[in-house]
Design a protein around this motif. Structure first.
Motif, PDB file in Angstrom:
ATOM      1  N   SER A  43       0.818  -1.219   0.000  1.00 27.75           N
ATOM      2  CA  SER A  43       0.000   0.000   0.000  1.00 27.75           C
ATOM      3  C   SER A  43       0.851   1.268   0.000  1.00 27.75           C
ATOM      4  O   SER A  43       0.303   2.377  -0.037  1.00 27.75           O
ATOM      5  CB  SER A  43      -0.932   0.019   1.213  1.00 27.75           C
ATOM      6  N   HIS A  86      -4.541  -5.708   8.871  1.00 27.67           N
ATOM      7  CA  HIS A  86      -5.934  -5.697   9.301  1.00 27.67           C
ATOM      8  C   HIS A  86      -6.592  -6.982   8.808  1.00 27.67           C
ATOM      9  O   HIS A  86      -5.942  -7.823   8.168  1.00 27.67           O
ATOM     10  CB  HIS A  86      -6.657  -4.466   8.731  1.00 27.67           C
ATOM     11  N   GLU A  87      -7.867  -7.147   9.114  1.00 26.85           N
ATOM     12  CA  GLU A  87      -8.573  -8.324   8.625  1.00 26.85           C
ATOM     13  C   GLU A  87      -8.619  -8.305   7.095  1.00 26.85           C
ATOM     14  O   GLU A  87      -8.858  -7.257   6.497  1.00 26.85           O
ATOM     15  CB  GLU A  87      -9.995  -8.360   9.197  1.00 26.85           C
ATOM     16  N   PRO A  88      -8.372  -9.426   6.441  1.00 26.85           N
ATOM     17  CA  PRO A  88      -8.399  -9.460   4.977  1.00 26.85           C
ATOM     18  C   PRO A  88      -9.741  -8.996   4.427  1.00 26.85           C
ATOM     19  O   PRO A  88     -10.794  -9.286   4.997  1.00 26.85           O
ATOM     20  CB  PRO A  88      -8.155 -10.938   4.654  1.00 26.85           C
ATOM     21  N   ARG A  89      -9.661  -8.248   3.319  1.00 31.66           N
ATOM     22  CA  ARG A  89     -10.879  -7.726   2.683  1.00 31.66           C
ATOM     23  C   ARG A  89     -11.086  -8.320   1.302  1.00 31.66           C
ATOM     24  O   ARG A  89     -11.720  -7.720   0.448  1.00 31.66           O
ATOM     25  CB  ARG A  89     -10.786  -6.205   2.599  1.00 31.66           C
ATOM     26  N   GLY A  90     -10.555  -9.501   1.096  1.00 34.99           N
ATOM     27  CA  GLY A  90     -10.725 -10.163  -0.182  1.00 34.99           C
ATOM     28  C   GLY A  90      -9.702 -11.261  -0.342  1.00 34.99           C
ATOM     29  O   GLY A  90      -8.790 -11.430   0.488  1.00 34.99           O
ATOM     30  N   GLN A 140      -5.706 -10.682  -0.190  1.00 32.25           N
ATOM     31  CA  GLN A 140      -5.064 -10.167   1.018  1.00 32.25           C
ATOM     32  C   GLN A 140      -4.876 -11.274   2.041  1.00 32.25           C
ATOM     33  O   GLN A 140      -5.701 -12.181   2.156  1.00 32.25           O
ATOM     34  CB  GLN A 140      -5.895  -9.036   1.641  1.00 32.25           C
ATOM     35  N   SER A 154      -3.591 -11.549   6.240  1.00 38.68           N
ATOM     36  CA  SER A 154      -3.250 -10.800   7.454  1.00 38.68           C
ATOM     37  C   SER A 154      -1.980 -11.361   8.100  1.00 38.68           C
ATOM     38  O   SER A 154      -1.719 -12.570   8.062  1.00 38.68           O
ATOM     39  CB  SER A 154      -4.404 -10.875   8.443  1.00 38.68           C
TER      40      SER A 154
END
Length: 302
Positions: free
Chosen positions: A9, A33-37, A40, A42
């Motif tokens: 990022s 952070h918690e995976p968003r897909g 990703q 963690s």
């Protein structure tokens, strides 16, 4: 290739990810952070937590994680963060890579480092075989690079990217300088005689992808342009590209008041050449500073 990226990022990571994806590679991002897909995974590098299953089956790992050197004034706590954000991430990745079964282990780890390894070299030209210099950043680089050891010991090809100063209007060295230069209230730093190891963002991305694919290259690689310039020359080139004067030099004592300890690094001279890239046939798009400056200010790389 399936490529796992830490620091995806950031300024460099975002653009490298875009290039790799456009080239047809599958990129998986390490996030805190918690995976968003599905793209990703963690991890918690500060405590060494990364599921080996996230690494198994990857062809390559790229680690660009690290707090920005010039983002904050250097308090003791921020210096500790600069060190830990680099060493913890590298150590976690290297240990997990080494723990993965050999037939599922990534073939290569490209790990970020910096030309800070060399310290202040004055007018002396250095390539990758030069020893570590002195100072805080040199000490950080020494420990940072050493943290890749477990992956190397496990037979993984490790490339340590000793990156210079990537040039692009969206970030890095140039972004904070654009406004004062456009206002005509900027100029050389200190004496202006210190050497600046720049590279265009497009060439940094190309060099990184080049190194991903070159199985015969390992160890430290200076990811810098082929023609370092002095700070005075850099200032003149930036002012000319913006069609603005650069007549307000910033004396060293003023920098020390504003930046504190970081001013010593900002005023240091690092005359670095890209020995490995030059010998292995890498071709620059922007081999001189005026071309790189034009690309940085007007090019299409985001």
């Amino acid at each position: 290739m399936r490529i796992l990226i830490a620091g995806a990022s950031g300024f460099l990571g975002t653009r490298l990810t875009d290039r790799l994806t456009a080239d047809g590679h599958e990129v998986v991002r390490l996030v805190r952070h918690e995976p968003r897909g599905a793209g990703q995974v963690s991890w918690k590098p500060s405590s060494g937590q990364l599921d080996p299953a996230a690494v198994a089956g990857m062809d390559a790992v790229v680690n660009l994680a690290g707090a920005g050197v010039g983002d904050k004034r250097w308090s003791d706590s921020y210096k500790a963060e600069l060190r830990s954000s680099r060493v913890d991430t590298t150590a976690t990745l290297a240990k997990v890579i080494a723990a993965v079964p050999a037939d599922q282990r990534p073939r290569v780890l490209l790990n970020s480092s910096a030309i800070g390894w060399y310290g202040d070299t004055g007018d002396r030209v250095v390539e990758e075989d030069a020893p570590a210099g002195e100072g805080f950043l040199a000490d950080v680089c020494r420990v940072w690079e050493a943290a890749t050891g477990p992956a190397e010991d496990a037979g993984v090809r490790v490339v340590r990217l000793r990156t210079g100063l990537p040039l692009h209007r969206a970030g890095g060295l140039l972004k904070p300088q654009l406004l004062p230069f456009r206002l005509g209230i900027a100029g050389k730093l200190g004496s202006g005689r210190q050497w600046v190891p720049w590279i265009s963002l497009a060439d940094w991305i190309s060099a990184t992808t080049f190194l991903l694919g070159r199985d015969d290259i390992s160890g430290p690689v200076n990811v810098v342009g082929p023609a370092p310039v002095t700070n005075a020359q850099f200032t003149t080139a930036l002012a000319a590209a913006l069609h603005r004067p650069a007549i307000v030099p910033i004396p060293g004592f003023a920098l020390r008041i504003v930046l504190g300890e970081f001013a010593t690094e900002a005023l240091s001279s690092t005359r670095v050449l890209p020995g490995v890239l030059s010998r292995t046939g890498f071709r620059y798009q922007h081999a001189d500073l005026p071309a790189a400056m034009h690309a940085a200010l007007h090019g299409s790389v985001r």
